[in-house]
Design a protein around this motif. Sequence first.
Motif, PDB file in Angstrom:
ATOM      1  N   GLU A  26       8.392  32.699   9.761  1.00  0.00           N
ATOM      2  CA  GLU A  26       8.449  30.852   9.601  1.00  0.00           C
ATOM      3  C   GLU A  26       7.982  30.611   8.057  1.00  0.00           C
ATOM      4  O   GLU A  26       8.072  29.950   7.012  1.00  0.00           O
ATOM      5  CB  GLU A  26       8.184  30.102  10.506  1.00  0.00           C
ATOM      6  N   ALA A  27       6.461  31.361   7.865  1.00  0.00           N
ATOM      7  CA  ALA A  27       5.879  30.802   6.881  1.00  0.00           C
ATOM      8  C   ALA A  27       6.015  31.621   5.463  1.00  0.00           C
ATOM      9  O   ALA A  27       6.344  30.685   4.431  1.00  0.00           O
ATOM     10  CB  ALA A  27       4.288  31.295   7.245  1.00  0.00           C
ATOM     11  N   ALA A  28       7.069  32.346   5.605  1.00  0.00           N
ATOM     12  CA  ALA A  28       7.923  33.047   4.709  1.00  0.00           C
ATOM     13  C   ALA A  28       8.937  32.413   3.676  1.00  0.00           C
ATOM     14  O   ALA A  28       8.719  32.303   2.948  1.00  0.00           O
ATOM     15  CB  ALA A  28       8.105  34.412   5.112  1.00  0.00           C
ATOM     16  N   GLY A  29       9.756  31.590   5.376  1.00  0.00           N
ATOM     17  CA  GLY A  29      10.454  30.798   4.389  1.00  0.00           C
ATOM     18  C   GLY A  29      10.114  29.503   3.595  1.00  0.00           C
ATOM     19  O   GLY A  29      10.461  28.977   3.083  1.00  0.00           O
ATOM     20  N   TYR A  30       8.809  28.743   4.365  1.00  0.00           N
ATOM     21  CA  TYR A  30       8.123  27.537   3.832  1.00  0.00           C
ATOM     22  C   TYR A  30       7.811  28.111   2.348  1.00  0.00           C
ATOM     23  O   TYR A  30       7.907  27.079   1.657  1.00  0.00           O
ATOM     24  CB  TYR A  30       6.826  27.043   4.713  1.00  0.00           C
TER      25      TYR A  30
ATOM     26  N   ALA B   2       8.682  26.214  -1.162  1.00  0.00           N
ATOM     27  CA  ALA B   2       7.857  25.751  -2.102  1.00  0.00           C
ATOM     28  C   ALA B   2       7.918  25.888  -3.706  1.00  0.00           C
ATOM     29  O   ALA B   2       7.840  25.844  -3.817  1.00  0.00           O
ATOM     30  CB  ALA B   2       6.114  26.073  -1.292  1.00  0.00           C
ATOM     31  N   ARG B   3       8.675  27.882  -3.215  1.00  0.00           N
ATOM     32  CA  ARG B   3       8.621  28.231  -4.906  1.00  0.00           C
ATOM     33  C   ARG B   3       9.737  27.638  -5.461  1.00  0.00           C
ATOM     34  O   ARG B   3       9.945  27.348  -7.080  1.00  0.00           O
ATOM     35  CB  ARG B   3       8.186  29.967  -4.687  1.00  0.00           C
ATOM     36  N   GLU B   4      10.523  27.855  -5.105  1.00  0.00           N
ATOM     37  CA  GLU B   4      11.814  27.020  -5.596  1.00  0.00           C
ATOM     38  C   GLU B   4      12.178  25.899  -5.894  1.00  0.00           C
ATOM     39  O   GLU B   4      12.212  25.043  -7.194  1.00  0.00           O
ATOM     40  CB  GLU B   4      13.404  27.135  -3.978  1.00  0.00           C
ATOM     41  N   ALA B   5      10.789  24.783  -4.851  1.00  0.00           N
ATOM     42  CA  ALA B   5      10.909  22.946  -5.695  1.00  0.00           C
ATOM     43  C   ALA B   5       9.989  23.823  -7.008  1.00  0.00           C
ATOM     44  O   ALA B   5       9.740  22.525  -7.175  1.00  0.00           O
ATOM     45  CB  ALA B   5      10.385  22.503  -3.965  1.00  0.00           C
TER      46      ALA B   5
END
Length: 183
Positions: free
Chosen positions: A76-80, A84-87
């Motif tokens: 889940e943290a990896a997804g966040y 964040a990198r994409e945003a």
Amino acid sequence: MSTTSPKSPNPSESDSDTTESTSGTLSAATGQAAHSVSQPDAVPTQTAPQPDPDPSADPEAGDAPGDDQVGALRKEAAGYRKRAREAEARADAADAKVAALLDHLVAQAAGDRGVKPEALQAAGVDRAAWFGEGGAFLPEALAADVRATAEMFAIPRKGHNPHTGTGIENPAEALSWADAIKG
């Protein structure tokens, strides 16, 4: 007859506190087992507590309860982090677009007055002053800065012919030698 046990690790205890009987009872002062005369080679052993192994250090230690939960939390943290990198990449791209548009507006407004955008930078113009409270672009603020910069560096208006009124604003067509001979 009594014997003494090995020295206590606590230096504040005296030798009289460690005197014990040969019956193998515990010493009240030291808490160590007494050595009996019949077992002179016996040494009390103290085992240091072993630290628990780090479950993250052993990738094969998946049998511990909660590993599934830890794995799910890490996923889940990896997804966040990915989101964040994409945003952040989208925000950087949007900032680059806004900067390019602003550069274009500055070049257009300055070019209309005959001022180069570098002159605005040299004059120390603050680009933040070109935006209102809501973030809206204020073209009149840009135009005022362009006029002030042109006056500061004595840049003449674009399209202004300094020869106006001197009689040479419409020079005659250039004559060739043949036209000059014909007369």
